[in-house]
Scaffold this active site. Structure first.
Site, PDB file in Angstrom:
ATOM      1  N   SER A   1      -3.910  -3.507   0.444  1.00  0.00           N
ATOM      2  CA  SER A   1      -2.689  -4.253   0.753  1.00  0.00           C
ATOM      3  C   SER A   1      -3.068  -5.631   1.279  1.00  0.00           C
ATOM      4  CB  SER A   1      -1.905  -3.486   1.821  1.00  0.00           C
ATOM      5  OG  SER A   1      -0.705  -4.145   2.120  1.00  0.00           O
ATOM      6  N   ALA A   2      -2.531  -6.693   0.647  1.00  0.00           N
ATOM      7  CA  ALA A   2      -3.008  -8.056   0.947  1.00  0.00           C
ATOM      8  C   ALA A   2      -2.761  -8.489   2.386  1.00  0.00           C
ATOM      9  CB  ALA A   2      -2.342  -9.045  -0.016  1.00  0.00           C
TER      10      ALA A   2
ATOM     11  N   GLN B   1      -7.378  -0.363   5.718  1.00  0.00           N
ATOM     12  CA  GLN B   1      -7.992  -0.850   6.955  1.00  0.00           C
ATOM     13  C   GLN B   1      -9.494  -1.080   6.807  1.00  0.00           C
ATOM     14  OE1 GLN B   1      -6.316  -1.807   9.545  1.00  0.00           O
ATOM     15  NE2 GLN B   1      -4.294  -0.929   9.117  1.00  0.00           N
TER      16      GLN B   1
ATOM     17  N   THR C   1       8.693  -7.667 -12.923  1.00  0.00           N
ATOM     18  CA  THR C   1       7.964  -8.931 -13.032  1.00  0.00           C
ATOM     19  C   THR C   1       6.970  -9.060 -11.885  1.00  0.00           C
ATOM     20  OG1 THR C   1       9.926  -9.892 -14.008  1.00  0.00           O
ATOM     21  CG2 THR C   1       8.249 -11.445 -13.214  1.00  0.00           C
TER      22      THR C   1
ATOM     23  N   ASN D   1      -6.179   3.431  10.783  1.00  0.00           N
ATOM     24  CA  ASN D   1      -5.472   2.268  11.303  1.00  0.00           C
ATOM     25  C   ASN D   1      -5.352   2.270  12.825  1.00  0.00           C
ATOM     26  OD1 ASN D   1      -3.957   4.471  10.047  1.00  0.00           O
ATOM     27  ND2 ASN D   1      -2.157   3.591  11.013  1.00  0.00           N
TER      28      ASN D   1
ATOM     29  N   CYS E   1       1.589   9.114  19.742  1.00  0.00           N
ATOM     30  CA  CYS E   1       2.179  10.307  19.128  1.00  0.00           C
ATOM     31  C   CYS E   1       2.234  10.070  17.633  1.00  0.00           C
ATOM     32  CB  CYS E   1       3.576  10.545  19.657  1.00  0.00           C
ATOM     33  SG  CYS E   1       3.533  10.883  21.401  1.00  0.00           S
TER      34      CYS E   1
ATOM     35  N   ALA F   1       0.833  -1.215   0.000  1.00  0.00           N
ATOM     36  CA  ALA F   1       0.000   0.000   0.000  1.00  0.00           C
ATOM     37  C   ALA F   1       0.860   1.254   0.000  1.00  0.00           C
ATOM     38  CB  ALA F   1      -0.918   0.002   1.216  1.00  0.00           C
ATOM     39  N   THR F   2       2.035   1.165   0.574  1.00  0.00           N
ATOM     40  CA  THR F   2       2.929   2.327   0.574  1.00  0.00           C
ATOM     41  C   THR F   2       3.249   2.722  -0.869  1.00  0.00           C
ATOM     42  OG1 THR F   2       3.863   1.713   2.708  1.00  0.00           O
ATOM     43  CG2 THR F   2       5.226   3.123   1.300  1.00  0.00           C
TER      44      THR F   2
HETATM   45  N1  PLP Z   1      -2.201   2.666   4.905  1.00  0.00           N
HETATM   46  C1  PLP Z   1      -2.709   2.276   6.078  1.00  0.00           C
HETATM   47  C2  PLP Z   1      -3.981   2.885   6.577  1.00  0.00           C
HETATM   48  C3  PLP Z   1      -2.037   1.315   6.842  1.00  0.00           C
HETATM   49  O1  PLP Z   1      -2.546   0.931   8.008  1.00  0.00           O
HETATM   50  C4  PLP Z   1      -0.817   0.781   6.359  1.00  0.00           C
HETATM   51  C5  PLP Z   1      -0.064  -0.182   7.158  1.00  0.00           C
HETATM   52  O2  PLP Z   1      -0.100  -0.185   8.372  1.00  0.00           O
HETATM   53  C6  PLP Z   1      -0.350   1.218   5.118  1.00  0.00           C
HETATM   54  C7  PLP Z   1      -1.067   2.161   4.411  1.00  0.00           C
HETATM   55  C8  PLP Z   1       0.918   0.684   4.521  1.00  0.00           C
HETATM   56  O3  PLP Z   1       0.714  -0.638   4.109  1.00  0.00           O
HETATM   57  P1  PLP Z   1       1.885  -1.530   3.502  1.00  0.00           P
HETATM   58  O4  PLP Z   1       2.489  -2.238   4.668  1.00  0.00           O
HETATM   59  O5  PLP Z   1       1.220  -2.481   2.575  1.00  0.00           O
HETATM   60  O6  PLP Z   1       2.826  -0.623   2.813  1.00  0.00           O
END
Ligand code: PLP
Length: 387
Positions: free
Chosen positions: A203-204, A183, A241, A155, A328, A72-73
């Site tokens: 994100s899987a 989430q 790939t 999250n 924080c 997801a990042t």
């Molecule tokens: N976005 C949210 C709301 C998340 O909670 C997280 C991971 O904690 C991420 C993005 C990032 O996910 P990834 O570990 O797949 O990069």
């Protein structure tokens, strides 16, 4: 010693059925899907099935795109930077709007873009700890805003944002709308057609799939400038790939997440509520966020007089895995904006403990955690009062 995993918002175990479905793609069906020979074409129908499962799980129209990324990042980076490359860089609409409680992969990408001249607006939260339509309407600028990026569910708190309403406001003002649904998937219904979003991140490993794979839903007719240039994989939209075993796993995991939604909203919620009620009955504790506004698996609780980190270590000694829930928000030790929004003083802002369940959490584990949590609070309060 018993072990209880209550950190499912950080990551989840891979569903054994998902692992089993992935296995053949390591040693039997391992060809590069871009190769022309039979080894290369053999994975194609399985990859198609994985995509079909994802399209169905989020109700994505066939004409839209689902792009596979490494996490997801990467997805969030690609959306924000892609919009920068396409629109913001040319100064057409120089502004991005985000919430103050996005994951760092959104906030830090936005911060990076602000160094390149993009105007970034972090919206305030309302007294429930979310961004509502009134707030967005106040800040969105029909001449300036290129993108509104607001998460579907948080999250740390589990608080759910009204993405359908926010997407409509973004569109009414000529802006694109992106949501980080990491989430939300598997916890609440996620329907891209109904919510009418332009981009959606997932994100899987947050829904019982493998780590190191994620994706972006992209609405029909939109495109994102690639982050990774190289070969022609995925039609040139992302070079490299594709991780075939993980793609197979992610597709199946998302299908199972959708199938288990009702279980999540009844049984997982029942266990969460049981744990939450017991914790809330301990004097001077406060659960953050109204229950009806949260995902069914998450509790963020503040325990007065107890540092979040001390609590995590103490619970860990008894085999219970929780998280601080980032009391924080950053290294600057600023209190979490949600705590501020819902009126907590700065003392309480450093006392957050997050417990997040999954469909694999059992009643026995919750009963054990209730006992351990109460003992831990008692012990730590005794220690802190003796100083
Ligand atoms: N976005 C949210 C709301 C998340 O909670 C997280 C991971 O904690 C991420 C993005 C990032 O996910 P990834 O570990 O797949 O990069």
């Amino acid at each position: 010693m018993q072990k209880v995993y209550l950190d499912n918002n950080a990551t989840t175990l891979v569903d054994p059925k998902v692992k089993e479905a992935m296995d053949p793609f390591f040693t039997q069906i391992y060809g590069n899907p871009n190769s022309l020979h039979d080894f290369g074409t053999e994975p194609h129908p399985y990859m198609r099935l994985a995509f079909d499962r994802m399209y169905k799980a989020i109700d994505a129209p066939d004409s839209s795109d689902i792009l596979i990324t490494s996490c997801a990042t990467e997805s969030n980076n690609m959306v924000l930077k892609g919009v920068y490359f396409d629109i913001l860089r040319h100064g057409k609409r120089p502004q991005i709007i985000i919430s103050p409680v996005e994951h760092p992969c959104v906030t830090n990408t936005a911060r990076f873009l602000s160094e390149l001249g993009v105007e970034v607006i972090q919206l305030p939260l309302n007294s429930d700890g979310i961004v509502d339509g009134q707030i967005l309407k106040k800040y969105i600028d029909p001449n300036k805003t290129a993108l509104v990026s607001i998460m579907w569910a948080n999250n740390e708190t589990g608080l759910i944002f009204p993405v359908k309403e926010l997407a409509r406001i973004a569109h009414d003002n000529g802006a694109l709308f992106h949501t980080d649904a990491v989430q939300a998937i598997g916890k609440i219904p996620v329907d891209v057609r109904d919510a009418d979003v332009d981009f959606l991140t997932f994100s899987a490993h947050k829904f019982h799939g493998p780590k190191g794979i994620g994706g972006i839903y992209i609405r029909e007719g939109l495109r994102l400038t690639p982050l990774l240039h190289g070969g022609e994989q995925m039609g040139g939209k992302r070079a490299g790939t594709v991780n075939v075993p993980s793609l197979i796993g992610m597709g199946y995991a998302m299908e199972l997440a959708a199938e288990n939604l009702e279980f999540e909203q009844t049984e997982v919620k029942r266990l969460r509520d049981k744990l939450e009620d017991s914790i809330a009955s301990i004097p001077d504790t406060m659960v953050i966020g109204k229950r009806e506004l949260r995902t069914p698996n998450t509790i963020l609780v503040s325990v007065k007089g107890v540092e979040g980190e001390s609590m995590i270590w103490d619970l860990n000694k008894k085999g219970v895995a929780a998280s601080t829930g980032s009391a924080c928000a950053s290294e600057s030790l600023e209190p979490n904006p949600t705590f501020v929004a819902i009126g907590f003083d700065s003392e309480l802002a450093h006392t957050g403990i997050r417990l997040s369940l999954s469909r694999f959490t059992t009643e026995q584990e919750i009963d054990y955690t209730i006992d351990v949590f109460k003992e831990s609070v008692e012990r730590l309060r005794k220690i802190s009062s003796s100083y």
